[in-house]
Design an enzyme around this catalytic site. Sequence first.
Site, PDB file in Angstrom:
ATOM      1  N   LYS A 151     -13.431  -1.466 -61.387  1.00 39.86           N
ATOM      2  CA  LYS A 151     -13.435  -0.003 -61.350  1.00 39.86           C
ATOM      3  C   LYS A 151     -13.026   0.554 -59.989  1.00 39.86           C
ATOM      4  O   LYS A 151     -12.555   1.685 -59.889  1.00 39.86           O
ATOM      5  CB  LYS A 151     -14.806   0.518 -61.772  1.00 39.86           C
ATOM      6  CG  LYS A 151     -15.092   0.253 -63.249  1.00 39.86           C
ATOM      7  CD  LYS A 151     -16.444   0.736 -63.659  1.00 39.86           C
ATOM      8  CE  LYS A 151     -16.628   0.582 -65.160  1.00 39.86           C
ATOM      9  NZ  LYS A 151     -16.443  -0.792 -65.628  1.00 39.86           N
ATOM     10  N   GLU A 158     -20.249   6.828 -56.988  1.00 40.96           N
ATOM     11  CA  GLU A 158     -19.391   8.007 -57.025  1.00 40.96           C
ATOM     12  C   GLU A 158     -20.229   9.245 -57.317  1.00 40.96           C
ATOM     13  O   GLU A 158     -21.367   9.151 -57.778  1.00 40.96           O
ATOM     14  CB  GLU A 158     -18.298   7.846 -58.085  1.00 40.96           C
ATOM     15  CG  GLU A 158     -18.814   7.780 -59.502  1.00 40.96           C
ATOM     16  CD  GLU A 158     -17.723   7.493 -60.510  1.00 40.96           C
ATOM     17  OE1 GLU A 158     -16.611   7.138 -60.089  1.00 40.96           O
ATOM     18  OE2 GLU A 158     -17.976   7.612 -61.716  1.00 40.96           O
ATOM     19  N   ASN A 209     -26.665   6.411 -70.530  1.00 39.25           N
ATOM     20  CA  ASN A 209     -25.239   6.162 -70.313  1.00 39.25           C
ATOM     21  C   ASN A 209     -24.590   5.391 -71.458  1.00 39.25           C
ATOM     22  O   ASN A 209     -23.494   4.861 -71.311  1.00 39.25           O
ATOM     23  CB  ASN A 209     -24.996   5.414 -68.992  1.00 39.25           C
ATOM     24  CG  ASN A 209     -25.535   6.168 -67.809  1.00 39.25           C
ATOM     25  OD1 ASN A 209     -25.250   7.344 -67.634  1.00 39.25           O
ATOM     26  ND2 ASN A 209     -26.344   5.500 -66.990  1.00 39.25           N
ATOM     27  N   GLU A 248     -10.915   6.839 -69.910  1.00 37.52           N
ATOM     28  CA  GLU A 248     -12.065   7.732 -69.986  1.00 37.52           C
ATOM     29  C   GLU A 248     -12.020   8.773 -68.871  1.00 37.52           C
ATOM     30  O   GLU A 248     -11.718   8.448 -67.723  1.00 37.52           O
ATOM     31  CB  GLU A 248     -13.359   6.927 -69.902  1.00 37.52           C
ATOM     32  CG  GLU A 248     -13.498   5.895 -71.018  1.00 37.52           C
ATOM     33  CD  GLU A 248     -14.903   5.345 -71.139  1.00 37.52           C
ATOM     34  OE1 GLU A 248     -15.782   5.766 -70.359  1.00 37.52           O
ATOM     35  OE2 GLU A 248     -15.121   4.507 -72.028  1.00 37.52           O
ATOM     36  N   GLU A 250     -12.636   5.601 -65.824  1.00 41.62           N
ATOM     37  CA  GLU A 250     -12.285   4.191 -65.908  1.00 41.62           C
ATOM     38  C   GLU A 250     -11.331   3.974 -67.076  1.00 41.62           C
ATOM     39  O   GLU A 250     -11.181   4.842 -67.942  1.00 41.62           O
ATOM     40  CB  GLU A 250     -13.534   3.329 -66.107  1.00 41.62           C
ATOM     41  CG  GLU A 250     -14.292   3.636 -67.391  1.00 41.62           C
ATOM     42  CD  GLU A 250     -15.593   2.857 -67.495  1.00 41.62           C
ATOM     43  OE1 GLU A 250     -15.869   2.046 -66.599  1.00 41.62           O
ATOM     44  OE2 GLU A 250     -16.324   3.070 -68.477  1.00 41.62           O
ATOM     45  N   ASN A 278     -10.753   1.245 -70.153  1.00 43.28           N
ATOM     46  CA  ASN A 278     -11.270   0.102 -70.888  1.00 43.28           C
ATOM     47  C   ASN A 278     -10.103  -0.637 -71.526  1.00 43.28           C
ATOM     48  O   ASN A 278      -9.435  -0.105 -72.410  1.00 43.28           O
ATOM     49  CB  ASN A 278     -12.270   0.550 -71.952  1.00 43.28           C
ATOM     50  CG  ASN A 278     -13.529   1.112 -71.332  1.00 43.28           C
ATOM     51  OD1 ASN A 278     -14.205   0.443 -70.558  1.00 43.28           O
ATOM     52  ND2 ASN A 278     -13.839   2.358 -71.648  1.00 43.28           N
ATOM     53  N   PHE A 282     -36.983   5.284 -77.572  1.00 38.61           N
ATOM     54  CA  PHE A 282     -35.775   4.516 -77.899  1.00 38.61           C
ATOM     55  C   PHE A 282     -35.822   3.080 -77.387  1.00 38.61           C
ATOM     56  O   PHE A 282     -34.780   2.499 -77.092  1.00 38.61           O
ATOM     57  CB  PHE A 282     -34.528   5.224 -77.361  1.00 38.61           C
ATOM     58  CG  PHE A 282     -34.283   6.569 -77.975  1.00 38.61           C
ATOM     59  CD1 PHE A 282     -33.596   6.683 -79.161  1.00 38.61           C
ATOM     60  CD2 PHE A 282     -34.761   7.714 -77.357  1.00 38.61           C
ATOM     61  CE1 PHE A 282     -33.379   7.923 -79.730  1.00 38.61           C
ATOM     62  CE2 PHE A 282     -34.551   8.960 -77.925  1.00 38.61           C
ATOM     63  CZ  PHE A 282     -33.860   9.067 -79.117  1.00 38.61           C
TER      64      PHE A 282
END
Length: 668
Positions: free
Chosen positions: A117, A201, A236, A276, A289, A291, A349
Amino acid sequence: MAITKILIANRGEIACRVIKTARKMGIATVAVYSDADREALHVQMADEAVHIGPAPSNQSYIVIDRILDAIRQTGADAVHPGYGFLSENAAFAAALEKVGVAFIGPPLRAIEAMGDKITSKKIAAEAGVSTVPGHMGLIEDAEEAVRIAAKIGYPVMIKASAGGGGKGMRIAWNDTEAREGFQSSKNEAKSSFGDDRIFIEKFVTQPRHIEIQVLGDRHGNTLYLGERECSIQRRNQKVIEEAPSPFLDEATRKAMGEQAVALAKAVGYHSAGTVEFIVDGNRNFYFLEMNTRLQVEHPVTELITGIDLVEQMIRVAAGERLSFGQEEVKLNGWAIESRLYAEDPYRNFLPSIGRLTRYRPPAEGVQEDGAIIRNDTGVYEGGEISMYYDPMVAKLCSWGPDRQAAIEAMGQALDDFEVEGIGHNLPFLSAVMQNARFREGHLTTAFIAEEFPDGFQGVSPDADARRKLAAVATLINDRLQRRATKISGTIGNHRRVVGREWSVALGSEAIAVTFAQEGDASRVTFADGGTASIRSDWLPGQTHATFFIDEMPMGVKVDKIGYSLRLRWRGIDVIARVREPRVAELARLMPVKLPPDTSKMLLCPMPGLITAVAVAEGDTVEAGQALATIEAMKMENILRAERKAVVKRVPVSVGASLAVDEVIMEFE
């Protein structure tokens, strides 16, 4: 070259997905499996299957030599990596190239450039793609992470350089969270990818996560297939995706698509890939990024374009040119994907494992109203969800001519989806489909945190929903009562008579109703004079049925628990008790049994492995202090103190495998 046999270097639903397309193309398939996956669906579907090792993925699915050995055993001439595992591993692509096996994915150079990345952001900037401010150098330790984060300005995103799928990612709002987040991200990155490099970042507040699907061949043809809105995320990790985005206009779509193509061309990209972006409220977009693989959410793009991405990947790997150009890519209708996870929404979750005692997806294909339902899955009824892999069970997709139609189709499909034996997020997905903000398309990556700030507690039925569920419970009760009269028959001169007056308790509230049969339908009359017509083909023993109330369908899950009914619909989960009025009056006088007091215990919230215990017996802990860390399904979870307390007992140690609700520690 002609591809004749594909080995899928993956498992679960994506392996099944690749097998379906390969079968359609007349290509033989090979599955690989670990000890935990001996009876897995992808193993059953493939033409051949090869065992590759123990259950942990770092001893099986991500061991390159084991995959190469499976290739040698079967004579496969191509490999599809799916996503995760080795899909973006440059060493794996290089190993395949060395033995002359086609990699159904991008070229090695693209994987190397975009898989890191830090490097990818530099290349993106050089290609004219706008990027998010941040520190692109590697970070040595937590203290350096804190200094860099403070310099960039909080909040910041701490990310694994080789990361993906939400692994190795943390948002930090202060020095403490930066320090802890750096170490957790580093640990997760090493465990999931074998690469613990971290970068930081700027975290853009109120962002949307929108990605562009790109597709290229080996002859220099590269194009984009529209965008996907992926803003509904938790930890995320994407939960619900849709295509197209309800936020983009045509100009922004075109600009994002052209930048994505420019980046792909800058690294000589071919095959399917995704660029993305993070998009702010003014439609400014920034590269996140790329993928270099097939995305989990690729079905929504397939549904609105009619393009089979797996087929295109195979054809590109075989050296074929794309058979269409950019001007021929048309976006038709709207598609939504809901990820069904083995995660208990009522327990924040947390992952759930166990056997699928019931697994009955809705019918796939074109529905009566023209909507399309698709379910990509890798499990079956009776199969087991293990602790070793990602908790995703299935990807339920709906298509409609517009967004509203797609949402309605998804809502109905979720109502019709039966899953038992594990904790799962179906109720939560249903709740999102009914959420006013979601239906209006006002989304950000903070959607779940903002709409469910105290976690998911289920959906509380409004007055209309309570009436509908009361009508359903009354109809079911009438069927059960009439069945009982046929069993008991006539005793002496007395025959059991089914009454018309009933009290329906939904939770703590009782609703008085009168029930009357009227031909094929029945009528429920409420105390205020309101009425509802209801009909259904439900029979005793059925766990799901469609109930038509005033001719509007309701897909309701039904379970008989003693003398009560458990009804689930649209994220609502209630216990209904249908009683004769006098019995209901007496029932209100009965004492309520209270649950046991566990307020002085830290209980294990999920099956998992204790990787750290941060306190000892006799320690005084403060609210929010880290107590222990548990790892499950490749994710680290830090358990914190709810209040100030003194640790009385710690009966577990690092390395212990615990079940749900086992005691981790007790407090005085």
